[in-house]
Design a protein around this motif. Sequence first.
Motif, mmCIF file in Angstrom:
data_model
loop_
_atom_site.group_PDB
_atom_site.id
_atom_site.type_symbol
_atom_site.label_atom_id
_atom_site.label_comp_id
_atom_site.label_asym_id
_atom_site.label_seq_id
_atom_site.Cartn_x
_atom_site.Cartn_y
_atom_site.Cartn_z
ATOM 1 N N LYS A 94 43.077 39.351 32.389
ATOM 2 C CA LYS A 94 43.973 40.492 32.118
ATOM 3 C C LYS A 94 43.625 41.698 32.987
ATOM 4 C CE LYS A 94 45.285 39.911 27.292
ATOM 5 N NZ LYS A 94 44.833 40.243 25.959
ATOM 6 N N SER A 95 42.333 41.864 33.259
ATOM 7 C CA SER A 95 41.889 43.064 33.994
ATOM 8 C C SER A 95 42.003 42.922 35.513
ATOM 9 C CB SER A 95 40.447 43.416 33.610
ATOM 10 O OG SER A 95 39.558 42.411 34.063
ATOM 11 N N ALA A 96 42.405 41.757 35.994
ATOM 12 C CA ALA A 96 42.570 41.568 37.452
ATOM 13 C C ALA A 96 43.849 42.274 37.896
ATOM 14 C CB ALA A 96 42.638 40.087 37.776
ATOM 15 N N SER A 97 43.687 43.287 38.756
ATOM 16 C CA SER A 97 44.868 44.087 39.116
ATOM 17 C C SER A 97 45.051 44.262 40.626
ATOM 18 C CB SER A 97 44.753 45.469 38.467
ATOM 19 O OG SER A 97 43.536 46.082 38.865
ATOM 20 N N ALA A 98 44.189 43.630 41.414
ATOM 21 C CA ALA A 98 44.301 43.783 42.874
ATOM 22 C C ALA A 98 45.520 43.020 43.405
ATOM 23 C CB ALA A 98 43.031 43.274 43.550
ATOM 24 N N LYS A 99 45.913 43.361 44.619
ATOM 25 C CA LYS A 99 47.090 42.707 45.216
ATOM 26 C C LYS A 99 46.768 41.312 45.741
ATOM 27 C CE LYS A 99 49.686 46.851 46.294
ATOM 28 N NZ LYS A 99 49.898 47.913 47.263
ATOM 29 N N PHE A 100 45.483 40.994 45.842
ATOM 30 C CA PHE A 100 45.086 39.655 46.285
ATOM 31 C C PHE A 100 44.548 38.865 45.087
ATOM 32 C CE2 PHE A 100 41.445 42.460 46.694
ATOM 33 C CZ PHE A 100 40.388 41.714 46.200
ATOM 34 N N ASP A 101 44.372 37.568 45.271
ATOM 35 C CA ASP A 101 43.875 36.714 44.184
ATOM 36 C C ASP A 101 42.351 36.882 44.083
ATOM 37 O OD1 ASP A 101 43.692 34.882 42.182
ATOM 38 O OD2 ASP A 101 44.167 33.120 43.407
ATOM 39 N N GLU A 102 41.932 37.708 43.140
ATOM 40 C CA GLU A 102 40.508 38.044 43.033
ATOM 41 C C GLU A 102 39.647 36.845 42.604
ATOM 42 O OE1 GLU A 102 39.696 41.950 41.032
ATOM 43 O OE2 GLU A 102 41.869 41.946 40.777
ATOM 44 N N THR A 103 38.418 36.852 43.067
ATOM 45 C CA THR A 103 37.440 35.848 42.641
ATOM 46 C C THR A 103 36.859 36.290 41.303
ATOM 47 O OG1 THR A 103 36.882 35.261 44.911
ATOM 48 C CG2 THR A 103 35.241 34.730 43.250
ATOM 49 N N VAL A 104 36.659 35.336 40.403
ATOM 50 C CA VAL A 104 35.987 35.635 39.125
ATOM 51 C C VAL A 104 34.517 35.291 39.316
ATOM 52 C CG1 VAL A 104 35.862 35.121 36.653
ATOM 53 C CG2 VAL A 104 38.082 35.127 37.811
ATOM 54 N N GLU A 105 33.668 36.305 39.137
ATOM 55 C CA GLU A 105 32.237 36.132 39.416
ATOM 56 C C GLU A 105 31.415 36.192 38.138
ATOM 57 O OE1 GLU A 105 31.949 39.496 41.927
ATOM 58 O OE2 GLU A 105 32.884 38.524 43.648
ATOM 59 N N LEU A 106 30.404 35.328 38.084
ATOM 60 C CA LEU A 106 29.501 35.264 36.944
ATOM 61 C C LEU A 106 28.137 35.800 37.381
ATOM 62 C CD1 LEU A 106 28.817 34.130 34.071
ATOM 63 C CD2 LEU A 106 28.384 31.933 35.164
ATOM 64 N N HIS A 107 27.587 36.714 36.580
ATOM 65 C CA HIS A 107 26.287 37.315 36.890
ATOM 66 C C HIS A 107 25.341 37.054 35.713
ATOM 67 C CE1 HIS A 107 28.403 39.367 40.131
ATOM 68 N NE2 HIS A 107 29.321 39.674 39.240
ATOM 69 N N ILE A 108 24.231 36.374 35.977
ATOM 70 C CA ILE A 108 23.296 35.999 34.913
ATOM 71 C C ILE A 108 21.922 36.610 35.196
ATOM 72 C CG2 ILE A 108 22.221 34.068 33.704
ATOM 73 C CD1 ILE A 108 24.577 32.346 34.908
ATOM 74 N N ARG A 109 21.508 37.527 34.327
ATOM 75 C CA ARG A 109 20.169 38.126 34.479
ATOM 76 C C ARG A 109 19.187 37.267 33.695
ATOM 77 N NH1 ARG A 109 17.117 42.313 32.178
ATOM 78 N NH2 ARG A 109 18.704 42.669 30.580
ATOM 79 N N THR A 110 18.151 36.805 34.373
ATOM 80 C CA THR A 110 17.211 35.864 33.753
ATOM 81 C C THR A 110 15.873 36.524 33.429
ATOM 82 O OG1 THR A 110 16.088 35.124 35.769
ATOM 83 C CG2 THR A 110 18.216 34.091 35.261
#
Length: 229
Positions: free
Chosen positions: A31-47
């Motif tokens: 829902k929050s993707a609002s750019a004009k291009f197809d944004e990458t969905v990134e996962l960030h994991i702090r270990t």
Amino acid sequence: MKHGKKYVEAAKLIEKAKLYEADEAIALVKKSASAKFDETVELHIRTGCDSRHADQQIRGAVVLPNGTGKTVKVLVFAKGTKLDEAQAAGADYVGGDELIPKIQNEGWLDFDVVVATPDMMGVVGRLGKVLGPKGLMPNPKAGTVTMDVAKAIADIKAGKIEYRLDKANIVHVPIGKASFTEQQLTENYNAIMEAISKAKPSSVKGQYLKSISLATTMGPGVKIVANRY
């Protein structure tokens, strides 16, 4: 840092202090993707790992069930029949020693993944200073140093991604594009989380995964419940 209108609007959808379930987080990120291009969905994991210790490194690869949504260019270092095999399997570039000056002196880096047969690692090693900092150095743990170049290429083209711990003890990986369905993103997310859970070093004490968040390229982060792992 000042954010644009679209980012501010997207951020209103998300409760900053809340930890979401993975499926809720994925729906919000889409829902929050609002750019004009197809944004990458990134996962960030702090270990809870300490990357300064060799026995607390995390590195490996996983094939995403639904791919990354990105066309990946593969460079293969090989010789003899393996060159033909790599070409037949769909490698974008193949070669040996002759590619060294092109990469070293001309700064040619028009590829996303490098695969090498073990007998070519002496040659590829000369590119360590160029490929290393960019995370492009072939590695047996990631399946990019192998005699089975055809399988390596097929896996990469199908959506194989490499994950590794950075200096801040965080793993950053793409799980697809904002245009993917929620189900596709969820399946990719689960595949990565399963792989990283299995990769837990035995020497890590305390909580292994401290925080997990998802974000699109230009969007705000959504925090996910981490104590499941």
